[in-house]
Motif scaffolding. Structure first.
Motif, PDB file in Angstrom:
ATOM      1  N   PRO C 180       0.812  -1.232   0.000  1.00  0.00           N
ATOM      2  CA  PRO C 180       0.000   0.000   0.000  1.00  0.00           C
ATOM      3  C   PRO C 180       0.842   1.277   0.000  1.00  0.00           C
ATOM      4  N   PHE C 181       1.908   1.324   0.808  1.00  0.00           N
ATOM      5  CA  PHE C 181       2.672   2.581   0.792  1.00  0.00           C
ATOM      6  C   PHE C 181       3.586   2.666  -0.416  1.00  0.00           C
ATOM      7  N   ASP C 184       1.315   3.931  -3.146  1.00  0.00           N
ATOM      8  CA  ASP C 184       1.018   5.345  -2.894  1.00  0.00           C
ATOM      9  C   ASP C 184       2.184   6.225  -3.361  1.00  0.00           C
ATOM     10  N   GLN C 258      -4.732  -5.069  -6.494  1.00  0.00           N
ATOM     11  CA  GLN C 258      -6.179  -5.177  -6.739  1.00  0.00           C
ATOM     12  C   GLN C 258      -6.984  -4.323  -5.751  1.00  0.00           C
ATOM     13  N   PHE C 259      -6.603  -4.351  -4.487  1.00  0.00           N
ATOM     14  CA  PHE C 259      -7.392  -3.670  -3.463  1.00  0.00           C
ATOM     15  C   PHE C 259      -6.874  -2.267  -3.144  1.00  0.00           C
ATOM     16  N   SER C 260      -5.943  -1.784  -3.946  1.00  0.00           N
ATOM     17  CA  SER C 260      -5.413  -0.437  -3.719  1.00  0.00           C
ATOM     18  C   SER C 260      -6.410   0.599  -4.212  1.00  0.00           C
ATOM     19  N   PRO C 261      -6.267   1.846  -3.775  1.00  0.00           N
ATOM     20  CA  PRO C 261      -7.159   2.900  -4.258  1.00  0.00           C
ATOM     21  C   PRO C 261      -6.762   3.456  -5.621  1.00  0.00           C
ATOM     22  N   TYR C 262      -6.097   2.645  -6.426  1.00  0.00           N
ATOM     23  CA  TYR C 262      -5.685   3.054  -7.756  1.00  0.00           C
ATOM     24  C   TYR C 262      -6.169   2.030  -8.768  1.00  0.00           C
ATOM     25  N   ALA C 263      -6.574   2.483  -9.933  1.00  0.00           N
ATOM     26  CA  ALA C 263      -7.005   1.579 -10.998  1.00  0.00           C
ATOM     27  C   ALA C 263      -5.768   1.091 -11.750  1.00  0.00           C
ATOM     28  N   ILE C 264      -5.086   0.128 -11.154  1.00  0.00           N
ATOM     29  CA  ILE C 264      -3.868  -0.425 -11.753  1.00  0.00           C
ATOM     30  C   ILE C 264      -4.123  -1.890 -12.094  1.00  0.00           C
TER      31      ILE C 264
END
Lengths: 302, 302, 302
Positions: C180-181, C184, C258-264
């Motif tokens: 996650p970091f 980010d 997949q669960f990150s706040p980014y559409a990657i």
């Protein structure tokens, strides 16, 4: 009903929602001028296969997931579930790979699932229940009412909504993953404090057909009591039939609102079905109407 | 001790922490002028039912969860656990619904939990263990020492802390959900690199009463060794009694620090209890004192 | 091969990756001038024990986790798994505590794991499989091919990559927490739309040695079909040997993309091993070569 039939006939097993997204975008493009407010539309690769519609100055967002449960072809004739489909031998499954259309039956049980298609199917091909829509005076019965009815409700809200987000998400049946970036975009664009999850729940000993739309006090996760109390108070005032649900299991896009880095309240509100995650999901037409009515009331009054 | 009794007597089952939050805010309002540093206070709807106190220039945050385990009333006389309460037949449960106060006993077992209240209780009502506080020279025994002692420790730290965040979180017993937005706010307001989780752990074959506060090397999750080593080195220097814990199970607000989008180290530090998640949680008073002392030392020296 | 031997001989059980990080940083410092593009290097306390290398103008990131499975010493002679090591009695384990080097054997089974070291080992000490590297014409066999080969592949990519991130993550074997970091930071520094997970997967009835690198269509989680289809199309064009995998279980750093706040978009691509999570992990040298070749092709062409 014709439109609902169209919605029910498009396959979109989790991770492969593209065709359904295109169908919705076409519909939205045609209909948006007849809506009370013309929304801003956000879609395309930047949003993967999701769609966000922003109407006016949002306080609330409505989320409806576009994906369905299904199966993925493994090696030889094995199948692996996508989401949690019921394993019912002889269920009809359909799909498509590079050799053409597939129409077969499910074999096996919880221990191992197979298909009976005479030829090899490409590894990774998605199959889903063959659609069989049955409507009478009281009920609709079909595969994928969960969550085509949630999507349908969200589209019906578009006709009258003045302020709010209407959002179509992906992957919900298989652990989620689009909600975090959708919420991030929403909070950076026109932030909200509350979310309604437009989805379908279960008939249980406490939730019956024809008793109204279900407001869920909890499933596996527990939304904040203060917000649920406000929703129930408004439902009470609205005179629209509703039932309260308290379950220990199950989840929805609400889970990802709960665990997001934003203080957003959420509540799952939807009609109940029996024969969950089978080709024979069954929902009371009255309950669906209550769902549409209650969303309309809440979107204005929350 | 009178204040601790008050803390122990307020119900706040996960998701319904509002009354406890108000109690803390009143206390903080009254006491803050007697503290070494007057904090900035962040609370209100924007923070749901959480409270953040910012003292000076923070390097470290202390997190204490305000919620407790309990039960929620389902249909008829069924109960569903909130968090992981021990199911002990005949435990006394209390709560309140729109018809008035509830005082009843728990029936059943892990297979199914019920209450024996003679009238129907509103669906969704939260019940929790009836409080029974017992204190002698060596021990305190009561329901909800987990985490009222963690909250109490955090409040005692407020008296002397010069630089740091003291944060009261919600939902911890039931999967969490407030930590992500709390961390987001902290990192945007006065960012930290380290977090201490002020919570209560378990007596086991390696962790005994009267042996000092517990520094947890791991539970289900594993914090970074470099940080744990620094904490243990400081504890060693402080001469305050402490024990080391290594467990395969259990979690805390530390889990959400670990999975946050910030590189924040974390460590769970707290006294141990036996009879976990029962009405008879029992903690050594000496161990609690070591907890308070070690937090004071670490907040200054980390 | 000498360098790979060095990589394989450094312990870095999840949470304690520091020594391995330092080794990589030294290597990167020495070699970076020989690479086609000199990267920006991000490391140090701000990134915990992770390393990020930014080459040119990234569209894609390659992630390789540096940690391995292992065991942690609990009380007396008990061990608790870190990640999911196979419990094979008599496996040799090594480690180090403040009293010196440890070399012992594993006792017990899935019910309880112990060590036979004659003295007490410090609580919280990490042990891992004693290394035993065996190489012949066709195979490499050793502990921790998962994920030292993934790291090795990532380092080999550094030689030729023009545009992209190469990132070394921590904790992957035990639930994750650095992704996650890292994501980010990447999205705020030089954002990407796609991620490749450089990791090692399993030999199964559908995935065999010498059949090429594995492109995973799904494990427990399901990446977006549109992206996987693009990857497979490119693999097809490249003429590099590859196999397709469809599994119901297992996870990787891809889960946190997949669960990150980014559409990657993300895809797991790696050679397969048998004897997974034992001291005898075994990978085909040809398959590893295909892995290196396919990464090179995809990084240029995605």
């Amino acid at each position: 009903m014709k439109f609902l039939h169209e919605l029910l006939n498009i396959q979109s097993v989790s991770g492969d929602e593209g065709e359904f997204t295109d169908f919705l975008l076409t519909y939205i493009g045609k209909r948006k001028k007849s809506w009370s407010v013309t929304p801003e539309i956000y879609s395309g690769e930047e949003f993967h296969d999701c769609i966000l519609l922003k109407f006016g100055n949002p306080r609330t967002a409505v989320f409806a997931h576009m994906d369905t449960i299904g199966f993925m072809v493994r090696y030889t004739n094995q199948l692996i579930p996508v989401g949690g489909p019921e394993i019912i031998p002889s269920s009809k499954l359909i799909g498509k790979d590079k050799y053409g259309e597939i129409d077969c039956a499910l074999l096996g049980d919880e221990e191992g699932v197979f298909h009976d298609f005479p030829r090899k199917i490409d590894v990774g091909t998605r199959l889903s229940f063959k659609q069989n829509i049955r409507v009478d005076e009281n009920f609709i019965q079909a595969a994928y009412l969960d969550n085509r009815l949630g999507v349908y409700n969200a589209l019906l809200q578009c006709e009258t909504i003045k302020d709010g987000w209407v959002v179509f998400s992906t992957y919900e049946e298989h652990g989620g993953g689009s909600m975090p970036f959708l919420l991030d975009f929403i909070q950076k664009t026109a932030p909200i404090k509350q979310a309604l999850i437009s989805d379908i729940t279960w008939i249980t000993e406490g939730v019956q057909h024809h008793e109204g739309v279900v407001i869920s006090i909890r499933d596996k996760f527990i939304p904040r009591k203060k917000f649920i109390d406000r929703v129930i108070d408004l439902a009470q005032k609205s005179k629209i039939p509703y039932q309260l649900e308290v379950e220990a299991y199950g989840g929805s896009d609400g889970r990802e609102v709960q665990f997001s880095p934003y203080a957003i309240d959420w509540c799952f509100i939807g009609a109940a079905e029996d024969h969950v995650h089978t080709p024979n999901e069954k929902v009371s037409l009255q309950d669906f109407q209550s769902m549409v009515d209650l969303y309309r009331f809440l979107i204005s009054n929350l």
